[in-house]
Design an enzyme around this catalytic site. Structure first.
Site, PDB file in Angstrom:
ATOM      1  N   LYS A   9       7.904   1.734   6.952  1.00 40.93           N
ATOM      2  CA  LYS A   9       8.959   2.783   7.039  1.00 40.93           C
ATOM      3  C   LYS A   9       8.329   3.945   8.187  1.00 40.93           C
ATOM      4  CE  LYS A   9      10.867   2.543   2.556  1.00 40.93           C
ATOM      5  NZ  LYS A   9      11.336   3.111   1.471  1.00 40.93           N
ATOM      6  N   TYR A  49      20.931   0.168   3.564  1.00 45.86           N
ATOM      7  CA  TYR A  49      20.857   0.777   2.382  1.00 45.86           C
ATOM      8  C   TYR A  49      22.377   0.899   1.613  1.00 45.86           C
ATOM      9  CZ  TYR A  49      15.932   1.673   2.441  1.00 45.86           C
ATOM     10  OH  TYR A  49      14.432   1.576   2.552  1.00 45.86           O
ATOM     11  N   ARG A  85       6.164  -6.803  -4.042  1.00 47.27           N
ATOM     12  CA  ARG A  85       6.713  -5.686  -4.723  1.00 47.27           C
ATOM     13  C   ARG A  85       5.557  -5.305  -5.632  1.00 47.27           C
ATOM     14  NH1 ARG A  85      11.545  -3.261  -4.220  1.00 47.27           N
ATOM     15  NH2 ARG A  85      11.464  -2.455  -6.407  1.00 47.27           N
ATOM     16  N   THR A  91       8.245   3.084  -7.010  1.00 43.14           N
ATOM     17  CA  THR A  91       8.875   3.581  -6.072  1.00 43.14           C
ATOM     18  C   THR A  91       8.434   5.090  -5.621  1.00 43.14           C
ATOM     19  OG1 THR A  91      10.940   2.667  -6.631  1.00 43.14           O
ATOM     20  CG2 THR A  91      11.221   4.488  -5.011  1.00 43.14           C
ATOM     21  N   ARG A 102       1.371   2.222  -2.148  1.00 42.62           N
ATOM     22  CA  ARG A 102       2.376   3.432  -2.221  1.00 42.62           C
ATOM     23  C   ARG A 102       1.244   4.618  -3.062  1.00 42.62           C
ATOM     24  NH1 ARG A 102       8.064   1.106  -3.858  1.00 42.62           N
ATOM     25  NH2 ARG A 102       9.104   1.124  -1.851  1.00 42.62           N
ATOM     26  N   ASN A 112       7.711   6.722   1.265  1.00 48.50           N
ATOM     27  CA  ASN A 112       6.690   6.029   0.435  1.00 48.50           C
ATOM     28  C   ASN A 112       6.300   4.659   1.088  1.00 48.50           C
ATOM     29  OD1 ASN A 112       8.985   4.445   0.197  1.00 48.50           O
ATOM     30  ND2 ASN A 112       9.315   4.488  -1.815  1.00 48.50           N
ATOM     31  N   HIS A 115       9.007  -0.930   2.252  1.00 46.67           N
ATOM     32  CA  HIS A 115      10.077  -1.639   1.751  1.00 46.67           C
ATOM     33  C   HIS A 115       9.724  -2.727   1.637  1.00 46.67           C
ATOM     34  CE1 HIS A 115      14.328  -2.473   0.948  1.00 46.67           C
ATOM     35  NE2 HIS A 115      13.973  -3.751   1.540  1.00 46.67           N
ATOM     36  N   GLU A 126      18.804  -9.062   3.679  1.00 39.76           N
ATOM     37  CA  GLU A 126      18.013  -8.167   4.520  1.00 39.76           C
ATOM     38  C   GLU A 126      17.347  -8.989   5.540  1.00 39.76           C
ATOM     39  OE1 GLU A 126      15.324  -6.237   1.848  1.00 39.76           O
ATOM     40  OE2 GLU A 126      16.948  -5.036   0.705  1.00 39.76           O
TER      41      GLU A 126
HETATM   42  P1  GDP Z   1      12.196   0.500  -3.900  1.00 36.09           P
HETATM   43  O1  GDP Z   1      13.182  -0.563  -4.391  1.00 36.09           O
HETATM   44  O2  GDP Z   1      11.017   0.740  -4.657  1.00 36.09           O
HETATM   45  O3  GDP Z   1      12.008   0.875  -2.282  1.00 36.09           O
HETATM   46  O4  GDP Z   1      13.283   1.702  -4.675  1.00 36.09           O
HETATM   47  P2  GDP Z   1      14.661   1.775  -4.354  1.00 36.09           P
HETATM   48  O5  GDP Z   1      15.841   0.827  -3.925  1.00 36.09           O
HETATM   49  O6  GDP Z   1      15.167   2.396  -5.792  1.00 36.09           O
HETATM   50  O7  GDP Z   1      15.054   2.869  -3.402  1.00 36.09           O
HETATM   51  C1  GDP Z   1      15.168   2.883  -2.115  1.00 36.09           C
HETATM   52  C2  GDP Z   1      14.388   3.902  -1.250  1.00 36.09           C
HETATM   53  O8  GDP Z   1      15.080   5.006  -1.517  1.00 36.09           O
HETATM   54  C3  GDP Z   1      13.046   4.237  -1.790  1.00 36.09           C
HETATM   55  O9  GDP Z   1      12.010   3.370  -1.391  1.00 36.09           O
HETATM   56  C4  GDP Z   1      12.833   5.342  -1.325  1.00 36.09           C
HETATM   57  O10 GDP Z   1      12.354   5.646   0.062  1.00 36.09           O
HETATM   58  C5  GDP Z   1      14.351   6.315  -1.410  1.00 36.09           C
HETATM   59  N1  GDP Z   1      14.206   6.868  -3.068  1.00 36.09           N
HETATM   60  C6  GDP Z   1      14.391   6.354  -4.079  1.00 36.09           C
HETATM   61  N2  GDP Z   1      14.707   6.945  -4.971  1.00 36.09           N
HETATM   62  C7  GDP Z   1      14.678   8.152  -4.535  1.00 36.09           C
HETATM   63  C8  GDP Z   1      15.007   9.736  -5.080  1.00 36.09           C
HETATM   64  O11 GDP Z   1      15.073   9.897  -6.212  1.00 36.09           O
HETATM   65  N3  GDP Z   1      14.891  10.444  -4.132  1.00 36.09           N
HETATM   66  C9  GDP Z   1      14.708  10.245  -2.673  1.00 36.09           C
HETATM   67  N4  GDP Z   1      14.723  11.434  -1.904  1.00 36.09           N
HETATM   68  N5  GDP Z   1      14.547   9.014  -2.267  1.00 36.09           N
HETATM   69  C10 GDP Z   1      14.637   7.999  -3.146  1.00 36.09           C
END
Ligand code: GDP
Length: 138
Positions: A9, A49, A85, A91, A102, A112, A115, A126
């Site tokens: 990212k 997204y 993962r 996350t 992370r 973080n 992805h 994707e």
């Molecule tokens: P991942 O699969 O671990 O990447 O997590 P998710 O699919 O739940 O979320 C996608 C991305 O959205 C994450 O990698 C973060 O960059 C962002 N994100 C997830 N949860 C939050 C949150 O609670 N707040 C904010 N600001 N960003 C979030």
């Protein structure tokens, strides 16, 4: 053999850890079969997204993802989705296991670093979002 999509990212590119992230994947035996650097457009980030479009952090997330260039790649290996993962960690870096990308490199739940696709159907969508068949070198 399974394929998954990963992204370094904008925060990872800014922190100069592209090689660090890819090195961790390669060290675990995952192979890079496609790779490109790009600067996502707002529309591109929103489409990628789309599953998160109703989440409260969606606008902030797409702003973050368009804030600088990213490195998009396809990784191949046995059980690649789960293994990537695992290497990424939770996350929220505060909750990520020791030794994960992370935990070691990320600043916040949003910024973080990395992805990784979370399921076979997601990986297929994707990978197709960023690469065509001729760009995949498996
Ligand atoms: P991942 O699969 O671990 O990447 O997590 P998710 O699919 O739940 O979320 C996608 C991305 O959205 C994450 O990698 C973060 O960059 C962002 N994100 C997830 N949860 C939050 C949150 O609670 N707040 C904010 N600001 N960003 C979030």
């Amino acid at each position: 053999m399974q394929r998954t999509l990963s992204i370094v990212k904008p925060d990872g590119v800014k922190k100069n850890v592209i090689g660090n992230v890819i090195g961790r994947f390669e060290s675990e035996g995952l192979r890079v079969v496609a790779l490109k650097m790009m600067h996502l457009t707002q529309k591109g980030a929103e489409g990628f997204y789309a599953v998160h479009s109703e989440r409260p952090f969606f606008a902030s997330l797409t702003e973050f993802m368009t804030g600088g260039p990213v490195v998009v790649m396809v990784l191949e290996g046995d059980n690649a989705i789960k293994r990537v993962r695992g290497l990424m960690g939770a996350t929220n870096p505060a909750e990520a296991d020791e030794g994960t990308i992370r935990k070691d490199l990320a600043d916040s739940i949003e910024a973080n670093i990395v992805h990784g696709s979370d399921a076979p159907e997601t990986a297929e969508f994707e990978i197709g979002y960023y690469f065509n068949a001729m760009e995949l070198h498996g």
